[in-house]
Design a protein around this motif. Structure first.
Motif, PDB file in Angstrom:
ATOM      1  N   TYR A 162      38.940  36.916  36.753  1.00  0.00           N
ATOM      2  CA  TYR A 162      39.839  35.728  35.721  1.00  0.00           C
ATOM      3  C   TYR A 162      40.912  35.513  37.050  1.00  0.00           C
ATOM      4  CZ  TYR A 162      38.845  38.534  31.797  1.00  0.00           C
ATOM      5  OH  TYR A 162      38.240  39.017  30.869  1.00  0.00           O
ATOM      6  N   ARG A 221      47.070  36.264  32.782  1.00  0.00           N
ATOM      7  CA  ARG A 221      45.751  36.235  33.005  1.00  0.00           C
ATOM      8  C   ARG A 221      45.023  35.665  32.597  1.00  0.00           C
ATOM      9  NH1 ARG A 221      43.762  41.312  36.522  1.00  0.00           N
ATOM     10  NH2 ARG A 221      45.721  41.039  37.566  1.00  0.00           N
ATOM     11  N   TYR A 277      40.519  37.145  40.300  1.00  0.00           N
ATOM     12  CA  TYR A 277      40.468  38.428  40.384  1.00  0.00           C
ATOM     13  C   TYR A 277      38.837  38.831  39.740  1.00  0.00           C
ATOM     14  CZ  TYR A 277      45.099  39.132  40.499  1.00  0.00           C
ATOM     15  OH  TYR A 277      46.776  39.589  40.928  1.00  0.00           O
ATOM     16  N   ASN A 294      36.347  41.326  37.983  1.00  0.00           N
ATOM     17  CA  ASN A 294      36.018  42.459  36.917  1.00  0.00           C
ATOM     18  C   ASN A 294      34.978  42.102  36.453  1.00  0.00           C
ATOM     19  OD1 ASN A 294      35.428  41.417  33.129  1.00  0.00           O
ATOM     20  ND2 ASN A 294      37.790  43.574  34.285  1.00  0.00           N
ATOM     21  N   ASN A 345      36.361  49.268  32.214  1.00  0.00           N
ATOM     22  CA  ASN A 345      36.279  48.070  32.473  1.00  0.00           C
ATOM     23  C   ASN A 345      37.337  48.080  34.149  1.00  0.00           C
ATOM     24  OD1 ASN A 345      36.537  45.416  32.523  1.00  0.00           O
ATOM     25  ND2 ASN A 345      38.755  44.990  31.583  1.00  0.00           N
ATOM     26  N   TRP A 359      38.035  46.246  38.252  1.00  0.00           N
ATOM     27  CA  TRP A 359      39.205  45.500  38.248  1.00  0.00           C
ATOM     28  C   TRP A 359      39.202  44.827  39.857  1.00  0.00           C
ATOM     29  CZ3 TRP A 359      40.753  41.120  35.228  1.00  0.00           C
ATOM     30  CH2 TRP A 359      40.698  41.094  34.379  1.00  0.00           C
TER      31      TRP A 359
END
Length: 121
Positions: A37, A45, A94, A96, A109, A111
């Protein structure tokens, strides 16, 4: 605990290339999707691209034909090859990943902290 560590950001002139890497580590049982992202100043984002465990990729329209996402399942690592970079690609990128850990046994999830990509005109 799971960590995602990004590397490869930096400053590049328009038309240039950069390659981002993101390695996942920790008590990982399975990884489903991995992706990138980005967030530019004052913007939300947005998804750049993702790859699922079967290798199917997905990209936002603005990077199609310029960016390539790939994955090394043995290393729990995802890459983003960025070519023909434009000033509008400037953002914090980023990593993910959707991961199931040995401890939790459920999909969650995760990051990374982000890496800055700056494209000068």
């Amino acid at each position: 605990q799971v960590q995602l560590v990004e590397s490869g950001g930096g400053l590049v002139q328009a038309g240039g290339s950069l390659r981002l890497s993101c390695a996942a580590s920790g008590s990982i049982l399975n990884i489903n999707s991995m992706g990138w992202y980005r967030q530019a100043p004052g913007a939300q984002r947005e998804l750049v691209g993702s790859v699922i465990s079967g290798g199917i990729t997905n990209y936002v329209d603005s990077v199609k034909g310029r960016f390539t996402i790939s994955r090394d399942n043995a290393k729990n690592t995802v890459y983003l090859q960025m070519d023909s970079l434009k000033p509008e690609d400037t953002a914090v990128y980023y990593c993910n990943a959707v991961i199931r850990t040995r401890a939790m046994g459920i999909w969650s999830n995760y990051w990374g902290r982000g890496t800055q990509v700056t494209v000068s005109s």
